[in-house]
Each structure stands twice: as C-alpha cells, then as structure tokens.
Write an enzyme that holds these catalytic residues in place. Structure first.
Site, PDB file in Angstrom:
ATOM      1  N   LYS A  67       0.835  -1.201   0.000  1.00  0.00           N
ATOM      2  CA  LYS A  67       0.000   0.000   0.000  1.00  0.00           C
ATOM      3  C   LYS A  67       0.873   1.256   0.000  1.00  0.00           C
ATOM      4  O   LYS A  67       1.949   1.293   0.608  1.00  0.00           O
ATOM      5  CB  LYS A  67      -0.957  -0.002   1.187  1.00  0.00           C
ATOM      6  CG  LYS A  67      -0.312   0.028   2.553  1.00  0.00           C
ATOM      7  CD  LYS A  67      -1.376  -0.050   3.644  1.00  0.00           C
ATOM      8  CE  LYS A  67      -0.782   0.139   5.032  1.00  0.00           C
ATOM      9  NZ  LYS A  67      -0.183   1.464   5.242  1.00  0.00           N
TER      10      LYS A  67
ATOM     11  N   LYS B  20       0.804   0.404   9.970  1.00  0.00           N
ATOM     12  CA  LYS B  20       1.880   0.857   9.097  1.00  0.00           C
ATOM     13  C   LYS B  20       1.611   2.285   8.642  1.00  0.00           C
ATOM     14  O   LYS B  20       0.466   2.716   8.507  1.00  0.00           O
ATOM     15  CB  LYS B  20       2.000  -0.059   7.871  1.00  0.00           C
ATOM     16  CG  LYS B  20       2.373  -1.500   8.213  1.00  0.00           C
ATOM     17  CD  LYS B  20       3.803  -1.590   8.703  1.00  0.00           C
ATOM     18  CE  LYS B  20       4.212  -3.027   9.021  1.00  0.00           C
ATOM     19  NZ  LYS B  20       3.509  -3.576  10.185  1.00  0.00           N
ATOM     20  N   ASP B  21       2.696   3.013   8.354  1.00  0.00           N
ATOM     21  CA  ASP B  21       2.599   4.412   7.962  1.00  0.00           C
ATOM     22  C   ASP B  21       1.782   4.585   6.685  1.00  0.00           C
ATOM     23  O   ASP B  21       1.814   3.747   5.779  1.00  0.00           O
ATOM     24  CB  ASP B  21       3.992   4.992   7.727  1.00  0.00           C
ATOM     25  CG  ASP B  21       4.767   5.183   9.018  1.00  0.00           C
ATOM     26  OD1 ASP B  21       4.171   5.040  10.089  1.00  0.00           O
ATOM     27  OD2 ASP B  21       5.974   5.478   8.928  1.00  0.00           O
ATOM     28  N   LYS B  22       1.097   5.715   6.617  1.00  0.00           N
ATOM     29  CA  LYS B  22       0.357   6.074   5.408  1.00  0.00           C
ATOM     30  C   LYS B  22       1.292   6.609   4.334  1.00  0.00           C
ATOM     31  O   LYS B  22       1.180   6.231   3.156  1.00  0.00           O
ATOM     32  CB  LYS B  22      -0.706   7.123   5.750  1.00  0.00           C
ATOM     33  CG  LYS B  22      -1.516   7.615   4.554  1.00  0.00           C
ATOM     34  CD  LYS B  22      -2.580   8.605   4.985  1.00  0.00           C
ATOM     35  CE  LYS B  22      -3.397   9.084   3.784  1.00  0.00           C
ATOM     36  NZ  LYS B  22      -4.463  10.035   4.192  1.00  0.00           N
TER      37      LYS B  22
END
EC number: 5.4.99.27
Length: 351
Positions: free
Chosen positions: A55, A84-86
């Site tokens: 992603k 998880k980080d964007k």
C-alpha cells in the site's frame, strides 16, 4: 491544574553524540519502505483469507475498512498484525473471516496491490509478525560521511535507545494531550479505539522520560542496581540482582534493561533503578493514579533496541543530480520505530 506536559520524541537525548549530518527522510513515499517479517504463512485452507498487500498513501485501518466493505463482512472480521505508515510504501498482511464463502472479487483502487493470498485456519491477530524490514532513503544529504559511518558502526555494536517514536503520540501530540486531560478528570474518549491510542500515548511518554534520564546518565544499555531485565526476543522479565552474570549478559546483548509503562503496579524494580524511576515519575503522579483507577496494568519495555542486519550504500539522488543520497536497510522487532534509529543519525534541515 498546572500539569507538566512534556515533549515526546523531539528533543530527547541521543546515545551516540547526536546527528552529524542533515537530510530529508520520506521526501517521497518510496523513500520509506517497510515489509512485515512473518513467521506464520497461510496453510492453504481454512475459513480465513490472508492477503499480503502493498500500500502507498493508505493507512492500515482504511485498508481494513475497504476489505470489509468489498467482502461484505463486519469490520471486526478483518484482522491485521500491525499498523503501518500512510506516507510510505508498506507491505503487510490482512485476513478476512469468510466461513462458507468463496474469495471475494476485489476491485483495487490506486495505491493498493495484492502480492499474494491464501487460506488459513486462524484470524491474523495483532502482534503476529515478529519484526519489520526497513529500506529507507535519506535525500539532500549534507554532512561528514566518515563521521556518520562511525555512528552506524556504533549502532551495529550497541543498538539505540528504544524510544517510542512521534507516531505514537498523534499529530501535534494530540493523543498525548487528550489522554492526559482525560486521566486528570476530563472528557473520556467516545470510541474504544481512541481509548487505546490515548492510553498508549500517555504511557509511552512516561517511558520515554525515564529512558531519556538513563541516556543522560549513560545507563540505558548497562545494569543499574535493582534493574528488571528482559531476554532478547522474549517478553519475560527477571530481577538483575538474582543473576550473578547479569552485567555480562547485558553487555553481550543477550538481555536488556527495562523501564516501566506505568499502571497498576506489577513487578517492581528496587535500589538505584527504582530511585531513578520514581524521581522521573513523581511529577506525573496524578496521571499515573488515573491509569490505576481504570485498571491499566503496568508493563515494562526494553530500554535498548538492537538494530539487526544494518547495511547502507551511497549514491546520487535519482531526482537531484549531483546530490548525495544515503540508503539504509535494517530489521527491527515489532513495537520499535525506524524514526528512533534515524534520529541518532540525521536531522532535518528544519530542526
């Protein structure tokens, strides 16, 4: 009440002399790549569909909501192991509970790609993966390469202080502020998920304050009298005073000192370690009492973070010809922050 709010990760003391160079981390999502290091893989059959998804520009919870909507299942039927980080390129696993159902016909929007899938007997729960593999790029590098590489070698040998990263505290430390206000008698969170984030931010900040003092005193990676130790890769705890070889085991990285995540008292440190902890926590007694009133159990976290398989390479920035670019790869256990490692090495031009 004039409660002493503290800083979070910003401004914390560093163990290896502080950054010797400047650069930009995460100028682009592809500059910050993370992949879950799984020890469980789908068996090929069962009621749960597991998906490994890459992603970009999506946070974990939004992907979970999308999966639930397209599969026409309740959001609680979707599991994942970690957040998880964007603003990064991340690879992580999700699961969907689909008893008696075929695999859904998903329609993937921009930023999401399925890498592999398979059926499994169990839901994917939080904390299933044991580590994360990072590949980071620092662009617009300015500084002394030799000095930075000396710090990298020190990190390989000694690790870094296991601070919680700024992500834990919310944008503008909002989760920390709201959680503190709640515990001091203010408005409670309306959603269960917010409750967990606010409590985590408050406890993480208290841990960081204790660890910061141990860094200042040079004992974040050595034994203090009365310490409680944790074996590498384990959640178990034991008293340093009960092990004659404790100092040697800490020195060789087999076990680590710990500091508290406050709450209802659990296993207690003693002696100099306890004195240090109580000195730092004393101004925060009202918040700690608030944690105890809502039955949050005290826990402990290692003060040292080993950085495994650390490698780096220099090359020219692909988008800025002639400018240096540093790429690093390393592995961290779950619950650790890559930004904590980078804060020992590189400061941003705005710092």
């Amino acid at each position: 009440m004039n409660y002493p709010m503290e800083t979070t990760e910003t401004g914390l003391p560093r163990a290896h002399g502080g950054p010797v160079c400047q650069g930009i981390l995460k100028a682009r999502p592809e500059d910050f790549q993370v992949a879950e290091h799984m020890h469980v893989t789908p068996e090929g059959q069962g009621e749960h569909l597991w998906l490994e998804i890459e992603k970009t520009g999506w946070n974990t919870e939004d992907v979970a909501m999308l999966l639930a909507k397209q599969a026409r299942v309740h959001r609680l039927s979707v599991g994942y192991s970690g957040l998880k980080d964007k603003h990064a390129v991340t690879r992580q696993w999700f699961s969907l509970h689909l008893p008696g159902k075929d695999d859904p016909d998903f329609h993937w929007p921009d930023g999401l790609t399925v890498l592999q899938s398979g059926r499994h007997r169990r839901k994917l729960n939080r904390g299933t993966h044991r580590a994360n593999d990072f590949c980071l790029r620092v662009t617009r590098f300015v500084g002394d390469r030799d000095a930075l590489e000396q710090q990298l070698q020190m990190i390989i040998a000694q690790g870094v202080p296991n601070y919680f990263g700024e992500q834990r505290f919310g944008r503008g430390s909002g989760n920390l502020v709201r959680g503190t206000e709640w515990l001091l008698g203010g408005e409670a969170p309306r959603k269960k998920a917010l409750r967990g984030m606010w409590l985590s931010a408050v406890r993480s900040n208290l841990f960081n304050l204790i660890l910061a003092e141990r860094v200042r005193q040079g004992c974040w990676n050595t034994v203090l009298g009365g310490d409680i130790l944790q074996p590498q890769g384990s959640r178990g705890l034991f008293l340093a005073d009960d092990d004659p070889a404790a100092m040697e085991r800490v020195a060789n990285g087999e076990v680590h000192p710990t500091a508290p995540l406050p709450g209802v008292p659990g296993m207690a440190s003693s002696g100099p370690c306890n004195q240090l902890e109580q000195q730092i926590l004393a101004p925060h007694a009202p918040v700690i009492e608030g944690l105890r009133q809502i039955k949050v159990e005290e826990a402990r976290r290692a003060t040292r973070l080993p950085v495994r398989d650390l490698q780096w390479v220099w090359h020219t920035d692909p988008e800025r010809e002639g400018e240096d670019c540093l790429e690093l790869a390393f592995t961290l256990p779950t619950g650790a922050f890559a930004t904590t490692v980078m804060a020992e090495l590189v400061s941003s031009p705005a710092d």
